[in-house]
Write an enzyme that holds these catalytic residues in place. Structure first.
Site, PDB file in Angstrom:
ATOM      1  CG  ASP A  95      42.026  47.191  37.977  1.00  0.00           C
ATOM      2  OD1 ASP A  95      42.003  45.990  38.314  1.00  0.00           O
ATOM      3  OD2 ASP A  95      41.081  47.776  37.463  1.00  0.00           O
TER       4      ASP A  95
ATOM      5  CG  ASP B  29      43.672  41.835  37.671  1.00  0.00           C
ATOM      6  OD1 ASP B  29      43.236  40.693  37.874  1.00  0.00           O
ATOM      7  OD2 ASP B  29      42.984  42.859  37.768  1.00  0.00           O
TER       8      ASP B  29
ATOM      9  CG  ASP C  94      45.327  42.576  41.126  1.00  0.00           C
ATOM     10  OD1 ASP C  94      45.045  41.377  41.033  1.00  0.00           O
ATOM     11  OD2 ASP C  94      44.818  43.469  40.460  1.00  0.00           O
TER      12      ASP C  94
END
Lengths: 62, 822
Positions: free
Chosen positions: B711, B518, B715
């Site tokens: 994080d 990410d 996600d």
């Protein structure tokens, strides 16, 4: 060597009592946390006069 | 007073070096210039710290400040949330969280911000701070506080408030749900202790038998009988763990280490018992008792590490916003978030996380949804806009009308998809268990071969040799190799700030595959920083003074870049959400903000500032113009900077054979710019929805293992779909829930460390398995040659275990940090 007939049961009884004591301590949770007690020991208590202070007393009884 | 300014800027940790006179007497963070009182002996960064300091001294606990060896972390600085914790007194809360033991009530609370040994000391003095509390006992490993109190004298809410003021905001734990696990762990420990006591005694008796001290028949019979008597509970009470496991392995037809262990134990015990009763032949009681003891040690270590990881997850789960501040005719009151009725009004203050999904009714503010969507910029909201639970209010107090609460929120639906994706994931068969499957077949075949061969040579000894083979090959070292290596590695990893939820992820992580990252907060800092400043440098001090009191990310970035302006004081500061800020500094009118905001006053300038703003927008960078007394004097552009360790770490991972991918919910052009800084990638995509990320991961898994590093909650679905999910620090609680591995230190460096450590651990496990197989091969040869004796078996077995244990415990898996040549 006949003493073996006395000593052996005695040793077994001693082991059983040790195992029972260990089981008792375990069931009471004495081995749940092995980290904090070591730290706790470092902080010896200081006896000063206790005083309470609740910064947000409840405004009304609930 | 601006607690959010002093306690939540990441730079705060870097500024610890400021002189004592300017750091907060409670939390050690720098004190904002605006609140430095010249005459005061001590300075505080915020009112919450002052209150905590007063409370600690008032209760005679001032020694806390001398004892502590670490300052509170960013989240640990006293931050009086101002919550009333009134919901703790609700009967439904009590029914769920409070247990009773006699006249006392018990409550377990997870505490945020426990950071050093002095915290233990301070928190356990709770009975002095709150009368009616009988005892408070902290479990440092889990950050859990066990409070016993007198319900007639003190309410749970008063306890919670006192803890919050001390700087440890409490979260209720569902201790009752974990009670079963705790009992199982204790039961295993009892078995371990009993097995140890029995093994010690049986070994002593075996020593007497081996040494020939008990040559006479009655003594030998006594010692053998006593050994049988003591080994029986070791096998059927202590060893029941393995027997049950073997039974389950047989029923489900899956290979499991318990199966060869149980076969060896039962065959050895049956034959030895038979020999004891008939007074002739060899016995293996000592080997069996020690075997069970050693195997239980391995099993116990495994379980303990599993629980430690579970505890950390419980803590995270407890951090989710649990209460909503309801506003109605009677005023404001806190209710459990899931009990907020649709259509009711809820108030959310600055820097609080939204407890519900709703529509803004009153107030203009900016909402930080990096947590939910990955968008790095806060979104401006006005009445009529929809906002979601889990996002953070950054601007000013908002009044919301509840649209969905509890399981009806967008956040809850996302978490639900995480759970269902998790259940779909195929279980990873552990290396040792795969070996065990082959092992059972080979050992049984060898035993059968020995039996057949010896029945031709010496029929009376054939069964003895076959059973000896089963005992000698009983995979003690093999059974311990994996748990010990894994638990030693997990411990070392935890010390390095990497937490694995289970040992099986070490294995999955060691296989090269695709690493999907990410962007926001993972590869980048997750905050804005100044990247370009064009114009008059003389305005920097004025801007810094004007922006000093604002919580807006751009304001924070400007103050961080320009430094404080101690001699200037801003007056009549006014923030216009979505536009900018106006203030008077040193007699000048300062405007900082968007084109529209600055044009509102005047546009006179020698700078091509409109073009500069447009150019920044082209790159996906937020930018502001600075006008002084109606003339534009400077343009500043910002971006979310790439973490300094990211390019090198990614390069190192690439060299280890991993393919790197970047998946982000942010704008594609921002993602492209970040990808360009980070080197070659198989894919770099922006503008992805959580569902699209999940689909990408599922597609990529067809070509090989996928590790998802992220994080944010956005996600979470992708993380659950991946083979291994790693959450890096600063991430959302829910993603940690979906993560298999999480780090307490931000950055990609830890991901690299985790991968390298996992590979080293797997090498240690393989080494241990080869060692124990080699020892077993020696044992097998001796048995088949008919040259084994119980004494040799008793020596060979612990020797092999010792080798494996030493190799597992001494292996440097996660420390020191990986070097480039590693």
């Amino acid at each position: 060597m006949t003493v073996l007939f006395v000593v052996l049961p005695l040793a077994v009884v001693l082991s059983i009592s040790a195992a029972l004591a260990f089981a008792w301590a375990t069931r009471r949770g004495q081995f749940d946390d092995l980290e904090t007690p070591a730290v706790r020991l470092l902080c010896d208590d200081i006896n000063e006069r206790p005083r309470s202070l609740d910064p947000h007393p409840p405004r009304s009884p609930s | 007073m601006t607690p959010e300014l002093s306690s939540s800027t990441p730079e705060a940790t870097l500024k610890r070096a400021v002189p004592d006179s300017l750091s907060c007497a409670h939390c050690g963070l720098p004190v904002p210039d605006a609140v430095v009182g010249s005459a005061a002996e001590r300075h505080f960064c915020c009112s919450a710290c002052e209150l905590a300091h007063e409370l600690i001294h008032g209760a005679g606990l001032g020694a806390y400040y001398e004892r502590r060896d670490a300052l509170p972390t960013r989240s640990g600085a006293a931050r009086d949330t101002g919550g009333s914790y009134r919901e703790y007194d609700d009967p439904s809360f009590r029914a769920r969280h409070v247990t009773h033991a006699g006249a006392d009530a018990r409550l377990e609370l997870f505490l945020a911000g426990i950071h050093c040994t002095a915290c233990v000391w301070l928190v356990e003095r709770l009975p002095r701070v709150v009368p009616g509390v009988r005892s408070a006992s902290l479990d440092l490993g889990r950050s859990a506080l066990d409070v016993t109190f007198d319900e007639a004298r003190v309410l749970p809410s008063a306890i919670a408030r006192a803890l919050a003021v001390l700087g440890y905001p409490p979260h209720p734990s569902l201790v009752t749900q974990r009670e079963g696990e705790r009992r199982a762990e204790r039961a295993l420990l009892v078995r371990l202790g009993v097995a140890g006591a029995l093994a010690g005694n049986v070994m002593l008796m075996a020593l007497a038998l081996y040494s020939g001290a008990a040559e006479d028949a009655p003594y030998a019979a006594l010692l053998r009988g006593a050994s049988l008597l003591l080994t029986a509970p070791a096998v059927f009470f202590c060893g029941s763990v393995f027997l049950r496991g073997a039974g389950a392995a047989l029923r489900t037809r899956t290979p499991h280490m318990d199966l060869p262990i149980s076969i060896g134990i039962l065959a050895g015990f049956a034959q030895s018992a038979h020999h004891t009763l008939f007074g002739r032949g060899e016995i293996y009681f000592d080997t069996l008792a020690v075997l069970i003891f050693l195997l239980l040690v391995g099993r116990w270590l495994q379980q303990r590490h599993h629980r430690a990881a579970q505890g950390a997850l419980d803590l995270i789960a407890a951090l989710a916003p649990a209460t909503a501040r309801l506003v109605d005719g009677e005023g404001r009151r806190d209710v459990p978030a899931q009990a907020a009725p649709v259509g009711a009004l809820v108030e959310v203050r600055v820097d609080e996380r939204l407890p519900i999904d709703g529509i803004v009714v009153a107030g203009r503010s900016s909402i930080d949804s990096a947590w939910l969507t990955g968008e790095s910029l806060p979104e401006e909201v006005k009445p009529g806009d929809r906002v979601y639970a889990g996002t953070t209010n950054r601007g000013q107090t908002l009044l919301l009308r509840v649209e969905g609460a509890g399981t009806a929120t967008r956040l809850a639906r996302l978490l639900e998809s995480v759970e269902s994706a998790q259940t779909r994931r195929a279980p990873i068969v552990r290396l040792a268990d795969r070996v065990a499957g082959v092992f059972v077949i080979v050992v049984l075949a060898l035993a059968a071969g020995t039996l057949v061969a010896w029945s031709f040579i010496e029929p009376t000894r054939a069964l003895d040799h076959a059973v000896a083979l089963l005992v000698v090959t009983c995979p003690c070292a093999l059974g311990m190799a994996t748990p010990l290596a894994v638990s030693a590695a997990l411990k070392r990893a935890a010390r390095a700030g990497i937490f694995f939820k289970g040992g099986e992820f070490l294995e999955a992580l060691a296989r090269p595959g695709t690493l999907a990252f990410d962007k926001t907060g993972t590869l980048t800092e997750g905050r804005l920083a100044l990247v370009s400043f064009e114009g008059d440098p003389g305005v920097k001090a004025l801007v810094s003074a004007a922006e000093n009191g604002s919580g807006h990310p751009i304001a924070r970035a400007l103050v961080a870049a320009f430094g404080p302006a101690p001699n200037l004081r801003a007056e009549s500061v006014r923030e216009e959400p979505g536009r900018g800020l106006v203030a008077r500094v040193a007699g000048h009118e300062i405007r900082v903000g968007s084109r529209a905001h600055v044009e509102g006053s005047s546009a006179a300038s020698t700078l091509p500032w409109r073009e500069a703003l447009a150019a920044a927008a082209e790159l996906g960078r937020p930018a502001v113009a600075v006008a002084v007394d109606g003339a534009v004097r400077a343009v500043a552009a910002f971006s979310d900077p790439v973490r300094s360790d990211a390019p090198a770490s990614l390069e190192s991972l690439r060299r280890r054979g991993y393919a790197i991918a970047l998946l982000s919910g942010d704008q594609p052009r921002v993602v492209d710019a970040v990808a360009a800084e980070l080197g070659p990638m198989v894919e770099a995509r922006g503008g992805l929805l959580p569902e699209e990320k999940q689909a990408w991961v599922e597609r990529a898994r067809r070509d090989g293992p996928v590790v998802m590093v992220g994080d944010g909650v956005n996600d979470a679905a992708a993380m659950a779909a991946a083979d291994v999910a790693i959450a890096v620090h600063g991430g959302a609680e829910a993603s940690l829930g979906a993560a298999d591995v999480f780090t307490t230190v931000p950055g990609v460096g830890k991901v690299l460390e985790a991968v390298v450590g996992a590979r080293r651990t797997l090498a240690v496990i393989r080494r241990g398995i080869w060692f124990s197989l080699a020892y077993n091969a020696i044992g097998v040869v001796l048995c088949m040659a008919g040259r084994i004796s119980p004494l040799l078996a008793a020596l060979l077995m612990p020797l092999s275990s010792l080798t494996v244990v030493t190799s597992a415990l001494r292996a440097r898996t996660f420390d020191p940090p990986p070097r480039e040549d590693a």
